[in-house]
Design a protein around this motif. Structure first.
Motif, PDB file in Angstrom:
ATOM      1  N   UNK A   1       0.854  -1.185   0.000  1.00 50.37           N
ATOM      2  CA  UNK A   1       0.000   0.000   0.000  1.00 50.37           C
ATOM      3  C   UNK A   1       0.892   1.238   0.000  1.00 50.37           C
ATOM      4  N   UNK A   2       0.636   2.152  -0.936  1.00 50.93           N
ATOM      5  CA  UNK A   2       1.468   3.351  -1.082  1.00 50.93           C
ATOM      6  C   UNK A   2       0.567   4.570  -1.250  1.00 50.93           C
ATOM      7  N   UNK A   3       0.900   5.646  -0.549  1.00 50.15           N
ATOM      8  CA  UNK A   3       0.215   6.929  -0.685  1.00 50.15           C
ATOM      9  C   UNK A   3       1.258   7.975  -1.043  1.00 50.15           C
ATOM     10  N   UNK A   4       1.007   8.760  -2.103  1.00 49.15           N
ATOM     11  CA  UNK A   4       2.015   9.693  -2.562  1.00 49.15           C
ATOM     12  C   UNK A   4       1.501  11.092  -2.837  1.00 49.15           C
TER      13      UNK A   4
ATOM     14  N   UNK B   1       4.484   4.282   2.754  1.00 46.21           N
ATOM     15  CA  UNK B   1       4.084   2.944   2.341  1.00 46.21           C
ATOM     16  C   UNK B   1       3.999   1.990   3.528  1.00 46.21           C
ATOM     17  N   UNK B   2       3.275   0.907   3.289  1.00 47.76           N
ATOM     18  CA  UNK B   2       3.206  -0.214   4.233  1.00 47.76           C
ATOM     19  C   UNK B   2       3.174  -1.500   3.429  1.00 47.76           C
ATOM     20  N   UNK B   3       4.022  -2.447   3.801  1.00 50.26           N
ATOM     21  CA  UNK B   3       4.058  -3.752   3.142  1.00 50.26           C
ATOM     22  C   UNK B   3       3.874  -4.841   4.190  1.00 50.26           C
ATOM     23  N   UNK B   4       2.927  -5.732   3.937  1.00 49.77           N
ATOM     24  CA  UNK B   4       2.684  -6.868   4.834  1.00 49.77           C
ATOM     25  C   UNK B   4       3.053  -8.146   4.104  1.00 49.77           C
ATOM     26  N   UNK B   5       4.141  -8.793   4.544  1.00 50.72           N
ATOM     27  CA  UNK B   5       4.588 -10.036   3.947  1.00 50.72           C
ATOM     28  C   UNK B   5       4.002 -11.221   4.699  1.00 50.72           C
ATOM     29  N   UNK B   6       3.577 -12.233   3.959  1.00 49.23           N
ATOM     30  CA  UNK B   6       3.026 -13.430   4.584  1.00 49.23           C
ATOM     31  C   UNK B   6       3.383 -14.650   3.739  1.00 49.23           C
ATOM     32  N   UNK B   7       3.162 -15.806   4.325  1.00 48.10           N
ATOM     33  CA  UNK B   7       3.583 -17.078   3.719  1.00 48.10           C
ATOM     34  C   UNK B   7       5.082 -17.100   3.460  1.00 48.10           C
ATOM     35  N   UNK B   8       5.826 -16.461   4.356  1.00 46.53           N
ATOM     36  CA  UNK B   8       7.281 -16.441   4.244  1.00 46.53           C
ATOM     37  C   UNK B   8       7.831 -17.777   4.752  1.00 46.53           C
ATOM     38  N   UNK B   9       8.705 -18.455   4.011  1.00 45.45           N
ATOM     39  CA  UNK B   9       9.286 -19.723   4.489  1.00 45.45           C
ATOM     40  C   UNK B   9      10.146 -19.508   5.739  1.00 45.45           C
TER      41      UNK B   9
ATOM     42  N   UNK C   1       7.531  -0.587   6.631  1.00 38.41           N
ATOM     43  CA  UNK C   1       6.785   0.660   6.514  1.00 38.41           C
ATOM     44  C   UNK C   1       7.746   1.830   6.645  1.00 38.41           C
ATOM     45  N   UNK C   2       7.395   2.929   5.956  1.00 36.59           N
ATOM     46  CA  UNK C   2       8.286   4.071   5.996  1.00 36.59           C
ATOM     47  C   UNK C   2       7.831   5.195   5.084  1.00 36.59           C
ATOM     48  N   UNK C   3       8.732   6.140   4.885  1.00 34.85           N
ATOM     49  CA  UNK C   3       8.452   7.303   4.043  1.00 34.85           C
ATOM     50  C   UNK C   3       9.690   7.583   3.182  1.00 34.85           C
ATOM     51  N   UNK C   4       9.452   7.864   1.907  1.00 31.36           N
ATOM     52  CA  UNK C   4      10.510   8.198   0.959  1.00 31.36           C
ATOM     53  C   UNK C   4      10.278   9.610   0.429  1.00 31.36           C
ATOM     54  N   UNK C   5      11.333  10.408   0.390  1.00 28.63           N
ATOM     55  CA  UNK C   5      11.252  11.792  -0.082  1.00 28.63           C
ATOM     56  C   UNK C   5      12.327  12.023  -1.135  1.00 28.63           C
ATOM     57  N   UNK C   6      11.923  12.612  -2.250  1.00 30.47           N
ATOM     58  CA  UNK C   6      12.873  12.987  -3.302  1.00 30.47           C
ATOM     59  C   UNK C   6      12.665  14.449  -3.658  1.00 30.47           C
TER      60      UNK C   6
END
Length: 782
Positions: free
Chosen positions: A555-558, A574-582, A613-618
């Motif tokens: 999920x990303x908001x810009x 952004x927020x990333x949820x990882x699942x089914x990770x070995x 999760x975090x924030x990126x700025x350019x």
């Protein structure tokens, strides 16, 4: 410090000598600017498009095939405006014209969704948008011009994108860590086809990384880098995608490039197959030995050799579309020799002989045909290959050698892909396609543990499996303010019949001409390295054959704003949820943290999790008035949960990464036809996390033993690295020469490389190395 100063003095001396030996030309050198203009949705050529070089009297229009030419343009930089009634105008800023090569521009225009009487449109700068029009967020175009200009890039696309927001990296290798994800979660694509890791010395120090990308910037076309929430056409990618394209060769005249430097030889050539024809060729060959840099490189690095070849052949036809044949290949050789004096043995590496041979290649035939003014089909038939022969022997006190490990892997794939792109109308475009990837493998992994025991087979497997993928994506331009990208991607892995269905959606709201808000969501997945599926237990049973795709919700908001014609600010959270990770049951182990363990043989299960999760700025000022700068800032957190259900830092949770790039050009010479360029980059980022050392067990076992109950609870100190490039280009009537000094890690920061057990002190030492790479080179284009 005096040695370092002397080294810089001798490296800079040829540059200074060239500066003072300027030639005086009686006539200003010129060059042609050619190009093609197409509709960005249908790819149909656009006729009667106005091409204007700003602040000059030079202009032209495209012909019936969308082609244009502006002859006899004096060398320098120009802003070019492209416009046509019914389409959004576009400005190509600071296009550099040199005497050595023609400039060829591929321009795509977007059709207006409203009439000109409803809204006045300001020309857009082409750098603000990725090439892929279905991308909403987390996508940035890497231009050819930037690839040659940015400090720290070394003409390597992977090192160039490490300056982008959301990306962190190392000096010693070019592994790309995207928003806290493992480098092996990134997908590499070339000409629309997924390829194996295209780096020299790939997967040795880090899975997914290497030393230098095999594709030279001499062949590079403008390409896209995605750092999350990718469009529906991208499957089998978890963290991001590097979608690289090669440019077409000049089909009107032959052009050549020769470059000699401390790193070796680089040769490129392009031109038509026959005079007056439309077909063209383009190739690039590089050979490198690091022997000349041995005094400033780590031990045993001087014998490292590599070479690569890339090419693209283009064959347009009158009625059957355009065919292109493309390819890339590399061969590497590296290794190490044990020290003959046993009294000098401090670490394992001191008593080991190692020999590594690697190769990688990809070759394909692409076909693109316009069905009508609103539809086209593009198809690929390709094959890829990669292999590694990796052997290590350890010497005992009698200088007898015993095998420590053996890797003999051969992989090749056959890829069939095709998509149809349909411009339904000015407000709706659809792209739908399928990809069939047949994976063939011959894997042999052996390891001796403990030392002195016979080699034990970890994996010995030969066979094939297939990954099937289909996708569809629609772009809806609701009005001049709202654009929606919506699609779906599906994948099936025939080895274990696991499948995934992945929705993707992006919404952009252009609430002002220079400002927009955007949102993007995507479900993404990726297979693991093939050898993990074939690990066997003591009974010879495959214990990991049924592991599923690792998956992640993005999920990303810009927010995006053009502060002026040349300054641009982009902010993404952004927020990333990882699942089914070995993971391994009741253990802190997770495949998220896997770095370079070729001999992993654990039993895996898909119940691990992760979150980033975090924030990126350019903030960027494009090149204008002879200078540019870009600053990027990333603040993030990367966590995982292993088989013991405890949340921890991931290995790649560096927490922050900051970059500052700046460059300046000066026009020099009696007629200002030569260019002096200075570029610099400063990088500051947090360190990787690691597990604390169990000193008692390390002494008992005479090797490094980590306390995995406190996995990744420690963090390496922050890293500060600097890079710079200085170059001088001389433009003559029919050629251009350039002398350049490019330096990676100019301040010789000592990078953390891991831990080693010291047999002499009976302690565990932290291993750091200052990787300092200077490349003084001379190049001629003619």
């Amino acid at each position: 410090m005096s040695t370092q100063f002397a080294m810089y003095k001798y490296l800079l001396l040829p540059v200074v000598l060239l500066f003072v030996s300027l030639s005086i030309f009686a006539q200003l050198p010129t060059q042609s600017i050619r190009g093609t203009v197409i509709d960005n949705a249908s790819n149909s050529p656009l006729a009667f498009v106005n091409i204007i070089i700003q602040n000059t009297n030079k202009s032209t229009t495209t012909d019936s095939m969308g082609n244009f030419i502006l002859p006899s343009i004096v060398v320098g930089r120009y802003n070019i405006q492209v416009s046509m009634m019914g389409y959004e105008p576009l400005t190509l800023n600071e296009i550099q014209v040199t005497s050595g090569k023609e400039v060829f521009l591929n321009v795509s225009l977007k059709e207006n969704v409203t009439s000109l009487t409803e809204v006045v449109i300001t020309p857009k700068v082409n750098k603000e948008q990725p090439l892929n029009s279905t991308a909403t967020l987390s996508a940035k175009m890497l231009s050819v011009e930037e690839a040659k200009r940015y400090a720290g890039g070394f003409d390597d696309p992977a090192r160039l994108v490490s300056a982008f927001a959301g990306v962190s990296s190392n000096v010693s290798n070019n592994a790309i860590v995207v928003r806290g994800n493992s480098p092996q979660a990134l997908q590499w694509k070339l000409e629309g086809v997924e390829i194996p890791n295209p780096n020299h010395f790939a997967d040795l120090s880090a899975f997914g990384g290497g030393g230098l990308t095999a594709l030279s910037s001499h062949l590079l076309a403008n390409s896209d880098f995605f750092s999350g929430a990718m469009p529906a056409e991208y499957g089998n990618a978890l963290s991001g995608v590097f979608d690289i394209f090669m440019r077409k060769g000049n089909n009107e005249k032959s052009e050549h490039t020769l470059q000699l430097g401390l790193l070796g030889l680089d040769v490129a050539s392009e031109g038509p197959f026959k005079k007056g024809g439309k077909s063209s060729y383009l190739f690039n060959y590089r050979y490198s030995t690091l022997a000349l840099l041995e005094p400033v490189l780590p031990e045993n690095a001087g014998g490292t050799k590599y070479q690569d070849l890339s090419f693209k052949l283009n064959f347009p036809t009158k009625k059957a579309g355009t065919y292109s044949v493309w390819g890339i290949g590399l061969i590497d050789k590296s290794g190490a020799e044990a020290k003959k004096n046993t009294s000098e043995w401090k670490y394992n590496t001191d008593q080991e002989n190692q020999d590594v041979k690697q190769y990688m290649g990809a070759m394909g035939v692409s076909h693109k045909i316009l069905l009508n003014k609103k539809q086209f089909i593009k198809s690929n038939v390709a094959t890829t290959i990669n292999g590694i022969d990796f052997r290590t022997e350890r010497m005992n006190n009698n200088l007898s050698s015993w095998p420590k490990n053996k890797v003999d892997n051969k992989n090749y794939t056959i890829v069939l892909s095709s998509f149809i792109n349909s411009k339904i109308n000015a407000k709706h475009t659809n792209k739908s396609g399928l990809v069939i990837t047949n994976m063939n493998y011959d894997i042999l992994l052996k390891n001796a543990f403990p030392f002195g025991s016979p080699l034990k087979t970890i994996v010995a497997e030969k066979g094939s499996s297939t990954l099937l993928s289909a996708y569809s994506n629609s772009t809806f331009s609701i009005n001049e303010k709202v654009t929606i990208n919506a699609g779906i991607n599906t994948q099936l892995f025939t080895l274990n019949k696991h499948y995934t269905v992945e929705p993707r959606v992006g919404i952009k709201y252009q609430f002002a001409q220079n400002q927009s808000f955007s949102f993007a969501y995507g479900l993404h997945s990726r297979l693991e390295r093939l050898n993990y599926y074939f690990v066997k237990n003591n009974n010879g049973e495959r214990v990991n054959k049924n592991i599923d795709f690792t998956k992640s919700h993005h999920l990303v908001l810009g927010y995006d704003i053009s502060l002026s014609e040349f300054t641009h600010l982009k902010v993404e959270t952004y927020y990333q949820h990882l699942f089914k990770v070995p993971v391994i049951a009741d253990s802190s182990f997770s495949m998220i943290n896997q770095q370079n363990d070729w001999f992993f043989n654990g039993k895996l299960q898909n119940n691990g999790n992760g979150k980033n999760y975090g924030i990126d700025v350019t903030f960027e000022k494009y090149l204008s008035q002879g200078y540019y700068y870009m600053t990027t800032a990333s603040l993030f957190n990367s966590l995982y949960k292993g088989g013991d259900n405890i949340w921890r830092n991931t290995r790649y949770n560096r927490n922050y990464a900051f970059n500052f790039l700046i460059g300046k050009e000066w026009e020099i010479g009696k007629n200002k036809q030569n260019v002096l360029s200075l570029n610099a980059r400063l990088s500051y980022q947090g360190g990787d996390h690691y597990s604390p050392i169990n000193s008692t067990l390390s002494i008992q076992n005479q090797e490094v033993v980590f306390d995995e109950t406190k996995a990744f609870s420690k963090q390496v100190s922050p890293a500060l690295a600097s890079h710079f490039t200085i170059s001088y280009k001389i433009n003559k009537n029919k050629s251009a020469q350039e002398i350049a000094l490019k330096v990676i890690n100019a301040t010789q920061y000592k990078e953390f490389m891991g831990f080693q057990y010291n047999y002499q002190t009976q302690k565990v030492d932290e291993y750091r190395e200052a990787i300092f790479i200077p490349n003084l080179s001379w190049k001629i284009e003619f």
